[in-house]
Scaffold this motif. Sequence first.
Motif, PDB file in Angstrom:
ATOM      1  N   VAL A 133       0.853  -1.190   0.000  1.00  0.00           N
ATOM      2  CA  VAL A 133       0.000   0.000   0.000  1.00  0.00           C
ATOM      3  C   VAL A 133       0.889   1.240   0.000  1.00  0.00           C
ATOM      4  O   VAL A 133       1.931   1.267   0.659  1.00  0.00           O
ATOM      5  CB  VAL A 133      -0.940   0.010   1.228  1.00  0.00           C
ATOM      6  N   GLN A 134       0.477   2.260  -0.752  1.00  0.00           N
ATOM      7  CA  GLN A 134       1.277   3.484  -0.777  1.00  0.00           C
ATOM      8  C   GLN A 134       0.405   4.700  -1.049  1.00  0.00           C
ATOM      9  O   GLN A 134      -0.737   4.585  -1.485  1.00  0.00           O
ATOM     10  CB  GLN A 134       2.390   3.365  -1.826  1.00  0.00           C
ATOM     11  N   HIS A 135       0.985   5.873  -0.784  1.00  0.00           N
ATOM     12  CA  HIS A 135       0.322   7.157  -0.973  1.00  0.00           C
ATOM     13  C   HIS A 135       0.988   7.839  -2.171  1.00  0.00           C
ATOM     14  O   HIS A 135       2.079   8.422  -2.043  1.00  0.00           O
ATOM     15  CB  HIS A 135       0.456   8.004   0.303  1.00  0.00           C
ATOM     16  N   PRO A 136       0.402   7.769  -3.371  1.00  0.00           N
ATOM     17  CA  PRO A 136       1.061   8.237  -4.592  1.00  0.00           C
ATOM     18  C   PRO A 136       1.563   9.671  -4.557  1.00  0.00           C
ATOM     19  O   PRO A 136       2.674   9.963  -5.016  1.00  0.00           O
ATOM     20  CB  PRO A 136      -0.022   8.055  -5.662  1.00  0.00           C
ATOM     21  N   ALA A 137       0.782  10.612  -4.023  1.00  0.00           N
ATOM     22  CA  ALA A 137       1.168  12.024  -4.083  1.00  0.00           C
ATOM     23  C   ALA A 137       2.495  12.299  -3.383  1.00  0.00           C
ATOM     24  O   ALA A 137       3.241  13.199  -3.787  1.00  0.00           O
ATOM     25  CB  ALA A 137       0.063  12.892  -3.481  1.00  0.00           C
ATOM     26  N   SER A 138       2.801  11.525  -2.353  1.00  0.00           N
ATOM     27  CA  SER A 138       4.053  11.750  -1.630  1.00  0.00           C
ATOM     28  C   SER A 138       5.125  10.730  -2.000  1.00  0.00           C
ATOM     29  O   SER A 138       6.282  10.885  -1.585  1.00  0.00           O
ATOM     30  CB  SER A 138       3.803  11.702  -0.115  1.00  0.00           C
ATOM     31  N   GLU A 197      -0.439  19.598 -11.407  1.00  0.00           N
ATOM     32  CA  GLU A 197      -0.348  18.455 -12.316  1.00  0.00           C
ATOM     33  C   GLU A 197      -1.091  17.245 -11.771  1.00  0.00           C
ATOM     34  O   GLU A 197      -1.718  16.495 -12.523  1.00  0.00           O
ATOM     35  CB  GLU A 197       1.128  18.110 -12.572  1.00  0.00           C
ATOM     36  N   LEU A 198      -1.046  17.060 -10.462  1.00  0.00           N
ATOM     37  CA  LEU A 198      -1.814  15.974  -9.850  1.00  0.00           C
ATOM     38  C   LEU A 198      -3.304  16.162 -10.118  1.00  0.00           C
ATOM     39  O   LEU A 198      -4.002  15.220 -10.523  1.00  0.00           O
ATOM     40  CB  LEU A 198      -1.563  15.918  -8.338  1.00  0.00           C
ATOM     41  N   ALA A 199      -3.795  17.367  -9.898  1.00  0.00           N
ATOM     42  CA  ALA A 199      -5.215  17.647 -10.115  1.00  0.00           C
ATOM     43  C   ALA A 199      -5.590  17.460 -11.579  1.00  0.00           C
ATOM     44  O   ALA A 199      -6.635  16.876 -11.900  1.00  0.00           O
ATOM     45  CB  ALA A 199      -5.542  19.066  -9.649  1.00  0.00           C
ATOM     46  N   ASP A 200      -4.724  17.919 -12.481  1.00  0.00           N
ATOM     47  CA  ASP A 200      -4.997  17.815 -13.912  1.00  0.00           C
ATOM     48  C   ASP A 200      -5.018  16.359 -14.370  1.00  0.00           C
ATOM     49  O   ASP A 200      -5.764  15.990 -15.281  1.00  0.00           O
ATOM     50  CB  ASP A 200      -3.937  18.596 -14.694  1.00  0.00           C
ATOM     51  N   ALA A 201      -4.207  15.523 -13.729  1.00  0.00           N
ATOM     52  CA  ALA A 201      -4.139  14.101 -14.092  1.00  0.00           C
ATOM     53  C   ALA A 201      -5.198  13.265 -13.387  1.00  0.00           C
ATOM     54  O   ALA A 201      -5.272  12.057 -13.598  1.00  0.00           O
ATOM     55  CB  ALA A 201      -2.751  13.557 -13.777  1.00  0.00           C
ATOM     56  N   GLY A 202      -6.011  13.886 -12.554  1.00  0.00           N
ATOM     57  CA  GLY A 202      -7.056  13.145 -11.846  1.00  0.00           C
ATOM     58  C   GLY A 202      -6.528  12.290 -10.714  1.00  0.00           C
ATOM     59  O   GLY A 202      -7.039  11.199 -10.459  1.00  0.00           O
ATOM     60  N   ILE A 203      -5.484  12.792 -10.031  1.00  0.00           N
ATOM     61  CA  ILE A 203      -4.889  12.053  -8.911  1.00  0.00           C
ATOM     62  C   ILE A 203      -5.090  12.871  -7.637  1.00  0.00           C
ATOM     63  O   ILE A 203      -4.331  13.806  -7.360  1.00  0.00           O
ATOM     64  CB  ILE A 203      -3.376  11.802  -9.147  1.00  0.00           C
ATOM     65  N   GLU A 245      -4.848  14.187  -3.916  1.00  0.00           N
ATOM     66  CA  GLU A 245      -3.712  14.122  -2.989  1.00  0.00           C
ATOM     67  C   GLU A 245      -3.940  13.099  -1.880  1.00  0.00           C
ATOM     68  O   GLU A 245      -2.985  12.622  -1.269  1.00  0.00           O
ATOM     69  CB  GLU A 245      -3.439  15.503  -2.400  1.00  0.00           C
ATOM     70  N   GLY A 246      -5.189  12.755  -1.630  1.00  0.00           N
ATOM     71  CA  GLY A 246      -5.480  11.761  -0.602  1.00  0.00           C
ATOM     72  C   GLY A 246      -5.614  10.343  -1.126  1.00  0.00           C
ATOM     73  O   GLY A 246      -5.975   9.427  -0.381  1.00  0.00           O
ATOM     74  N   LEU A 247      -5.318  10.123  -2.409  1.00  0.00           N
ATOM     75  CA  LEU A 247      -5.464   8.801  -3.010  1.00  0.00           C
ATOM     76  C   LEU A 247      -4.514   7.795  -2.358  1.00  0.00           C
ATOM     77  O   LEU A 247      -3.346   8.095  -2.110  1.00  0.00           O
ATOM     78  CB  LEU A 247      -5.171   8.878  -4.509  1.00  0.00           C
ATOM     79  N   VAL A 248      -5.024   6.601  -2.120  1.00  0.00           N
ATOM     80  CA  VAL A 248      -4.228   5.483  -1.592  1.00  0.00           C
ATOM     81  C   VAL A 248      -4.292   4.345  -2.599  1.00  0.00           C
ATOM     82  O   VAL A 248      -5.373   3.977  -3.064  1.00  0.00           O
ATOM     83  CB  VAL A 248      -4.775   5.010  -0.220  1.00  0.00           C
ATOM     84  N   ARG A 249      -3.131   3.786  -2.955  1.00  0.00           N
ATOM     85  CA  ARG A 249      -3.068   2.702  -3.931  1.00  0.00           C
ATOM     86  C   ARG A 249      -2.770   1.382  -3.229  1.00  0.00           C
ATOM     87  O   ARG A 249      -1.871   1.308  -2.385  1.00  0.00           O
ATOM     88  CB  ARG A 249      -1.972   2.989  -4.968  1.00  0.00           C
ATOM     89  N   ILE A 250      -3.522   0.356  -3.602  1.00  0.00           N
ATOM     90  CA  ILE A 250      -3.377  -0.955  -2.969  1.00  0.00           C
ATOM     91  C   ILE A 250      -3.027  -2.001  -4.028  1.00  0.00           C
ATOM     92  O   ILE A 250      -3.769  -2.179  -4.999  1.00  0.00           O
ATOM     93  CB  ILE A 250      -4.676  -1.374  -2.244  1.00  0.00           C
ATOM     94  N   SER A 251      -1.908  -2.695  -3.833  1.00  0.00           N
ATOM     95  CA  SER A 251      -1.559  -3.856  -4.643  1.00  0.00           C
ATOM     96  C   SER A 251      -1.919  -5.086  -3.823  1.00  0.00           C
ATOM     97  O   SER A 251      -1.242  -5.423  -2.842  1.00  0.00           O
ATOM     98  CB  SER A 251      -0.062  -3.852  -4.971  1.00  0.00           C
TER      99      SER A 251
END
Length: 398
Positions: free
Chosen positions: A348-353, A363-369, A371-377
């Motif tokens: 698990v990770q926090h992409p923005a950081s 750029e994050l906002a423009d790419a639809g990411i 800042e609070g997004l969490v990614r789970i593998s």
Amino acid sequence: MNYLGNGFGTNTIHSGVTADRGYHSLNMPIYQTSTFYFDTCEQGGRSFAGEEDAYIYSRMGNPTVCLLEEKVAAMEGGEAAAATASGMGAISAALWSIAGAGKHIIADKTLYGCTFALLSHGMTRYGVEVSMIDTSDLEEVKANLKENTVAVYLETPANPNLKITDIEAISKIAHAYNPAIKVVVDNTFATPYVQKPLSLGADVVVHSATKYINGHGDVVAGLVVGKKDFITEVKSFGIKDMTGCVLGPQEAFLIIRGLKTFEIRMQRHCENAQKVVEYLMNEPKVEHVYFPGVPTHPNHDIACRQMKNFGVMISIEVKGGKRAGMDFVNHLKMAKIAVSLGDAETLVQHPASMTHSAYNAEELADAGIPEGLVRISVGLENAADIIEDLKQAFTHVK
């Protein structure tokens, strides 16, 4: 090439060159050598001239690495493949084999952070023009094609918000404009078990083989798959001359070993992901679930057409924004905080950081990411244990 059966798993295990005729080793040996000798100067000359097929130097070819390349080419349905020392090595070698000063690349604006940096800050330094757009918008793709366009580059599902792009539609648009344009698809998230871009009209597939293709978190590697003439260019220019990103035989051996269980691993990964998504859709502290298999996903219908199932990667927004998302991640016990994916362990990770720190806030906002997004593998643990770990972490989110 060995005999191939009808099944994906059978082909993954048996495709490629015969491992060892001399000693009948079932496993391909590790050819741990930098150079190969010739019987005569004449033979060496013919080899360097391309008149005789022979190994010369491991930067240009190695039997262990060659077997890996043949296996992955068969898995993706490509004519040939080139193995590299990293996923970024594969992407760089492929793109530098296509583009140069004065050429134009269309790329999706939602990409792995280092790929975004290569395209937006790296290749542009050397005279390559790059248009970062939303490739899921077909009209935007059409509007950005130009006389000097040489490639359309995209990820689907995209890292990290799981955006889906219609590979077949993009390929038809690009090739109708100019058949020479290369449609390049990063298939790392989906893998050839879930999706085969070449069969949908794409020209080139790239992978971070560090991820699901290896699957054990002990190798860094990349792969490029496509037509034989293009892969020859990638090997002779993109790797040999431009990047030098050569994969070693030890790493190739480990990936070949991992491929023996690839289909079984992917089945378990995907089954676990579906169960985790079902839980997350009903978790009160989750604002949004990003997953192609969710009917509310903007391009769910395209995912149903071009993917065998919906893969393994999941992203979520935790209610409360960035701080709440980070609190959730920080309180996980079994799952590990790590930037990679495709391992046996749930990561698990926090992409923005972390993985997407190359993007600024705009750029994050423009790419639809968010800042609070969490990614789970989602890993290979028992699904109930993964879900239990997520549940207990959510109890710490205020």
